[in-house]
Design an enzyme around this catalytic site. Structure first.
Site, PDB file in Angstrom:
ATOM      1  N   ASP A  55       0.866  -1.178   0.000  1.00 23.46           N
ATOM      2  CA  ASP A  55       0.000   0.000   0.000  1.00 23.46           C
ATOM      3  C   ASP A  55       0.903   1.230   0.000  1.00 23.46           C
ATOM      4  OD1 ASP A  55       0.907  -0.320   2.522  1.00 23.46           O
ATOM      5  OD2 ASP A  55      -1.014  -0.145   3.523  1.00 23.46           O
ATOM      6  N   ASP A 102      -3.437  -2.733   6.450  1.00 19.87           N
ATOM      7  CA  ASP A 102      -3.577  -2.264   7.824  1.00 19.87           C
ATOM      8  C   ASP A 102      -5.026  -2.097   8.259  1.00 19.87           C
ATOM      9  OD1 ASP A 102      -4.150  -0.095   6.289  1.00 19.87           O
ATOM     10  OD2 ASP A 102      -2.354   1.040   6.795  1.00 19.87           O
ATOM     11  N   ASP A 152      -8.876  -5.584   5.607  1.00 13.44           N
ATOM     12  CA  ASP A 152      -7.752  -6.190   4.900  1.00 13.44           C
ATOM     13  C   ASP A 152      -7.518  -7.634   5.348  1.00 13.44           C
ATOM     14  OD1 ASP A 152      -7.256  -4.011   3.367  1.00 13.44           O
ATOM     15  OD2 ASP A 152      -5.730  -3.156   4.683  1.00 13.44           O
TER      16      ASP A 152
HETATM   17  P1  ATP Z   1      -3.164   4.017   0.964  1.00 12.82           P
HETATM   18  O1  ATP Z   1      -2.752   3.028  -0.022  1.00 12.82           O
HETATM   19  O2  ATP Z   1      -2.693   5.384   0.619  1.00 12.82           O
HETATM   20  O3  ATP Z   1      -2.859   3.637   2.368  1.00 12.82           O
HETATM   21  P2  ATP Z   1      -5.839   3.531   1.673  1.00 12.82           P
HETATM   22  O4  ATP Z   1      -6.098   2.185   1.136  1.00 12.82           O
HETATM   23  O5  ATP Z   1      -5.543   3.667   3.120  1.00 12.82           O
HETATM   24  O6  ATP Z   1      -4.726   4.210   0.814  1.00 12.82           O
HETATM   25  P3  ATP Z   1      -8.396   4.630   2.155  1.00 12.82           P
HETATM   26  O7  ATP Z   1      -8.093   4.801   3.594  1.00 12.82           O
HETATM   27  O8  ATP Z   1      -9.338   3.589   1.719  1.00 12.82           O
HETATM   28  O9  ATP Z   1      -7.065   4.472   1.325  1.00 12.82           O
HETATM   29  O10 ATP Z   1      -8.870   6.035   1.642  1.00 12.82           O
HETATM   30  C1  ATP Z   1      -9.395   6.220   0.354  1.00 12.82           C
HETATM   31  C2  ATP Z   1      -9.733   7.664   0.170  1.00 12.82           C
HETATM   32  O11 ATP Z   1     -10.760   8.042   1.097  1.00 12.82           O
HETATM   33  C3  ATP Z   1      -8.589   8.633   0.447  1.00 12.82           C
HETATM   34  O12 ATP Z   1      -7.857   8.889  -0.721  1.00 12.82           O
HETATM   35  C4  ATP Z   1      -9.300   9.885   0.922  1.00 12.82           C
HETATM   36  O13 ATP Z   1      -9.674  10.691  -0.174  1.00 12.82           O
HETATM   37  C5  ATP Z   1     -10.543   9.357   1.596  1.00 12.82           C
HETATM   38  N1  ATP Z   1     -10.381   9.286   3.051  1.00 12.82           N
HETATM   39  C6  ATP Z   1      -9.475   8.584   3.740  1.00 12.82           C
HETATM   40  N2  ATP Z   1      -9.635   8.747   5.053  1.00 12.82           N
HETATM   41  C7  ATP Z   1     -10.671   9.571   5.240  1.00 12.82           C
HETATM   42  C8  ATP Z   1     -11.338  10.130   6.395  1.00 12.82           C
HETATM   43  N3  ATP Z   1     -10.950   9.846   7.637  1.00 12.82           N
HETATM   44  N4  ATP Z   1     -12.364  10.948   6.170  1.00 12.82           N
HETATM   45  C9  ATP Z   1     -12.778  11.218   4.940  1.00 12.82           C
HETATM   46  N5  ATP Z   1     -12.209  10.740   3.826  1.00 12.82           N
HETATM   47  C10 ATP Z   1     -11.162   9.937   3.959  1.00 12.82           C
END
Ligand code: ATP
Length: 860
Positions: free
Chosen positions: A308, A612, A616
């Protein structure tokens, strides 16, 4: 574990205070630790009996009886000694391996967050006591049975307990069972029962898989059985030939039995378990906690690393560097989470009128926020602000403070939160509801641009939405994570709460930077050099994903132009024919992560995947090696993973792969050495009589050689250092035979060399009228010690001094067999003069040289 019902909401109540530390300590003494005795403690006599039940040892015990019956007391003593030493070494290795595994499970044991003395802190789950106030969030495992005092859209997966895979909503007053998992939402619960009296007692058996055998161990057990059969057949041949030559049947029987015992590397399972356990310990020292022993071995053949982005390739320390509102864009300065910085417009400090819309936007993000900023700890040397919770939300708080928005405390009292629709990776947005001083309801929403900038959610003309989308795309192409923010006012709390997510006013966009880790590029280059294909799987925007992938050189030099990005939606719609041809996946959800793992596995790859989040779990379990982040990951991800990185650093996976390859190489080396020695012993016994050496070796002598080779030096081989170039060769194919890739050939040729040299020494001694049997005994040992040294990757190295010391100890004990009167009597040897010694010693360089030449000829 995928949420099955739509987002739920609830209204908050006052928080329970929690125990003080002193109370908690007292209760821990009274109620005992929150764990369940697994009943796995194995008593010493059970272990000893386990060793004695080994068929080969039973044969040896038979041999002791036989030798005693025919009055051959010296051989009875030696064979008895071998049984004692073998059992002791076996038990000791078993205990060491068990201890290493127990230490590892202790390190990766679950944690829980409790409120004690008014502050929330993480404690080990075993320290949780009845009366403790558990603070539960997405991805937490409920540490003890508890009664829910407060719940906010709490959704629980109870499948560990009930087998029912559909998550269940829980409201205040509900009873939570230990071992269940928070899929979404938050809650506060008071512990009612811990340890054996909790539901944990019922599920303890499910959690313990420590005694699983590794594929390598299973394959070796198969090899061991084949070897035992072949060896027994050959030993019967030796017996028959001896009897035909008129050797007394008793002597011949004992000799054949000893030969069988010596030729089969019976210490192999112990050596392998120990090598795996030591490998796991070395990995732990390099910040990689292995949660299942088989993972040590699988790591060595990892061929795809799906990673990720946030916190793995990037630093995970986010910072808001631009805010866009329909009035224009503003840049923010400052570092880290420090609430110190300046708002600038077009290179100058922003004026009050320009700041007003920025403040409104950042105040909304501070309200729609679950993180907390902590001022520097006066005792910590770096004096930096730290964050509790999601780094992105913490960065939003820091930005709000920089622009002079009201603080979190002030917002909490002035605009208390009365409801929320929490963030989840499928909806990609989060909404909170607050009661304002005027009695109205304020709705704050933030989320991924494509989840917010849609006509249903935002009440704005198509032009404004299109402009905002263009801005968002521009920020994403510069590698920024972008959030869209909206707010609105209502007179009443809508039902359901999700109905609040419509007709909102667009406040603007926030662009957050999260620079790549300084050595992320190096780590990916190391992966490629080791034949491991890196794949980026992120939940972020495709343009952000591409920008970061390019910056860290994910595809390697000269391949940037090929940076095609596939989105989760493409995967779900089946628009990608071959998922294994894609290197960058964006906007993926957990189900698509699972699809990607499946596709690679179906193509024969051995996959490691980082994760994480709470959802997942399935992908982490499905991947050959699930990798969770120790600090950043959720408890569920950590418990589903095979490998937990205590430093959250991708390079640690590469280090663990290196250790895995080292363990595998060392097991193979031991096999070549042990089997070549065993084969040589049989060949000597078969060929000797034909060449005029009637009974080449006595039973005791064979067993003595066995002890010194398999016992001492064999075990020392398990700690050999990583070979230079280990991480510059491709991973071994997972279906490769343990003796494939040249090992068979080396083994056979080495056994021939050892046989010829030692028989040569024996025959020369016979010709010179020396005590040829003692020369042959010493020569056979010497030749094997030469092989040990010759098989090393680096002949002269200060690493693993254990090996040269073991060789030295074996040499001393070999000399003792000739010069200590008691041993001489027992082993039936004679003290040799210089010529005899020189003849035997000459075998060392010969076999050493042969081993080195064969290493070159048959790589592997
Ligand atoms: P990465 O590979 O960068 O770790 P991720 O799998 O953790 O990405 P997600 O956490 O699913 O990604 O987030 C997807 C999208 O949702 C983010 O790009 C952001 O735009 C939005 N997002 C993430 N966290 C929040 C939050 N706490 N509140 C609102 N929107 C969020």
């Amino acid at each position: 574990m995928t949420p099955a019902s739509p987002a739920r909401e609830s209204v908050q109540a006052p928080e329970p205070a929690g125990l003080t530390e002193t109370e908690a300590a007292g209760r821990l003494v009274a109620s005992g630790p929150n764990e369940v005795a697994t009943g796995r403690h194995v008593r010493l006599h059970t272990r000893v009996l386990g060793q004695l039940r080994d068929p080969l040892i039973l044969v040896l015990l038979g041999a002791v009886a036989l030798t005693l019956a025919i009055g051959d007391h010296p051989d009875a003593v030696v064979i008895g000694l071998v049984v004692v030493v073998n059992t002791t070494v076996g038990v000791a290795q078993e205990v060491r391996a068990d201890n290493a595994v127990a230490a590892l499970s202790a390190m990766s044991a679950p944690h829980a967050r409790v409120r004690r003395g008014g502050t929330v802190r993480a404690v080990r789950a075993v320290e949780v006591v009845p009366g403790d106030v558990l603070v539960l969030g997405e991805g937490d495992i409920v540490a003890a049975d508890a009664e829910l005092a407060e719940a906010s859209a709490l959704l629980l997966d109870e499948s560990t307990l009930t087998g029912e895979s559909v998550p269940v909503d829980k409201d205040a007053g509900a009873v939570l069972a230990a071992g269940t998992v928070v899929v979404r939402g938050r809650g506060v619960a008071t512990v009612t029962a811990t340890g054996a009296s909790s539901a944990l007692g019922r599920i303890a058996a499910l959690l313990d898989d420590r005694h699983e055998r590794t594929p390598l161990q299973r394959r070796l057990a198969g090899l061991g059985r084949t070897l035992a059969a072949v060896t027994l057949a050959l030993c019967l041949l030796v017996l028959g030939l001896g009897l035909l030559r008129g050797v007394p049947p008793g002597t011949m029987a004992v000799t054949a039995i000893s030969l069988a015992v010596a030729a089969v590397p019976e210490s192999l399972p112990a050596v392998v378990t120990l090598a795996l356990a030591l490998g796991a310990r070395r990995m732990a020292a390099r910040h990689a906690l292995v949660r299942r022993l088989p993972a040590v071995e699988t790591l060595g053949s990892v061929s795809v690393l799906a990673t990720d982005k946030t916190g793995t390739l990037t630093q995970g320390r986010m910072r808001v560097d631009s805010v866009w509102t329909p009035r224009g864009s503003t840049e923010l300065t400052g570092v880290g989470y420090e609430p110190v910085g300046e708002a600038r417009v077009g290179g100058r400090a922003a004026g009050e009128s320009e700041l007003a819309p920025v403040r409104e936007l950042l105040t909304a993000t501070a309200l729609c926020n679950d993180a907390t900023l902590r001022p520097p700890d006066p005792t910590s040397p770096d004096g930096r602000w730290t964050a509790l919770g999601d780094p992105m939300e913490a960065a939003l708080l820091a930005a709000a403070a920089k622009t002079g928005c009201p603080g979190q405390g002030e917002l909490g009292t002035g605009c208390p939160r009365i409801g929320e629709v929490p963030f989840d990776s499928l909806r990609k947005r989060m909404t909170t509801l607050h009661r304002t001083a005027g009695g109205q309801i304020l709705v704050c929403l933030k989320g991924a641009p494509e989840a917010v900038l849609v006509p249903g959610v935002i009440d704005a003309g198509p032009d404004t939405i299109a402009r905002a989308r263009d801005e968002a795309a521009r920020y994403a192409a510069r590698g920024r994570r972008v959030l869209a923010v909206a707010s609105g006012r209502r007179d009443d709390v809508p039902d359901p709460l999700t109905a609040a997510e419509s007709g909102l006013t667009l406040l603007g966009l926030v662009a957050l930077s999260d620079p790549p880790k300084p050595h992320a590029g190096r780590t990916l280059a190391d992966c490629r050099a080791a034949g491991i294909t890196p794949v980026l799987v992120t939940g972020d925007h495709p343009a952000t994903a591409r920008a970061i992938a390019e910056r860290v050189g994910l595809l390697g030099e000269g391949h940037q132009a090929e940076a095609d990005v596939v989105t989760g939606a493409d995967v779900a719609a089946g628009r990608v024919a071959d998922l294994t041809s894609v290197r960058i996946f964006a906007r993926t959800d957990p189900q698509q992560k699972l699809d990607i793992v499946e596709a690679w596995r179906a193509a024969g790859a051995v996959t490691a995947m980082t994760g994480d989040g709470v959802n997942d779990g399935p992908a982490l379990r499905r991947a050959d090696i699930g990798v969770a982040m120790g600090a950043r990951g959720t408890e569920v991800a950590r418990q589903a993973a095979d490998l937990v990185l205590t430093d959250d650093d991708l390079s640690t996976v590469v280090a663990a792969v290196e250790e895995g390859r080292r363990v595998y190489d060392n097991v193979r080396r031991f096999l070549v050495y042990g089997m070549a020695g065993g084969a040589a012993e049989i060949l000597v016994m078969l060929a000797g009589p034909v060449l005029g050496l009637p009974l080449p070796l006595r039973a005791g002598q064979i067993l003595w050689i066995n002890l010194l080779t398999h016992g001492l030096t064999g075990v020392a081989m398990g700690a050999e250092p990583t070979a230079p170039g280990t991480m510059r060769r491709p991973p071994r194919p997972p279906d490769q035979h343990i003796l494939g890739d040249g090992a068979w050939q080396r083994l056979l040729l080495l056994s021939a060399v050892v046989t010829v040299t030692s028989l040569g020494a024996g025959l020369t001694a016979q010709g010179l009228g020396l005590a040829w049997q003692s020369v042959l005994f010493l020569a056979l040992l010497a030749a094997q010690l030469g092989v040990v040294l010759g098989l090393r990757d680096r002949l002269f190295t200060w690493q693993n001094l254990l090996l040269p010391l073991a060789v030295l100890a074996s040499a001393v004990l070999a000399a003792a067999a000739l010069y200590v009167p008691f041993l001489r009597t027992v082993l039936d040897t004679s003290a040799l003069g210089w010529t005899g010694l020189a003849l035997a010693a000459a075998c060392v360089p010969v076999s050493l040289l042969a081993a080195r030449l064969l290493r070159r000829a048959f790589q592997g």
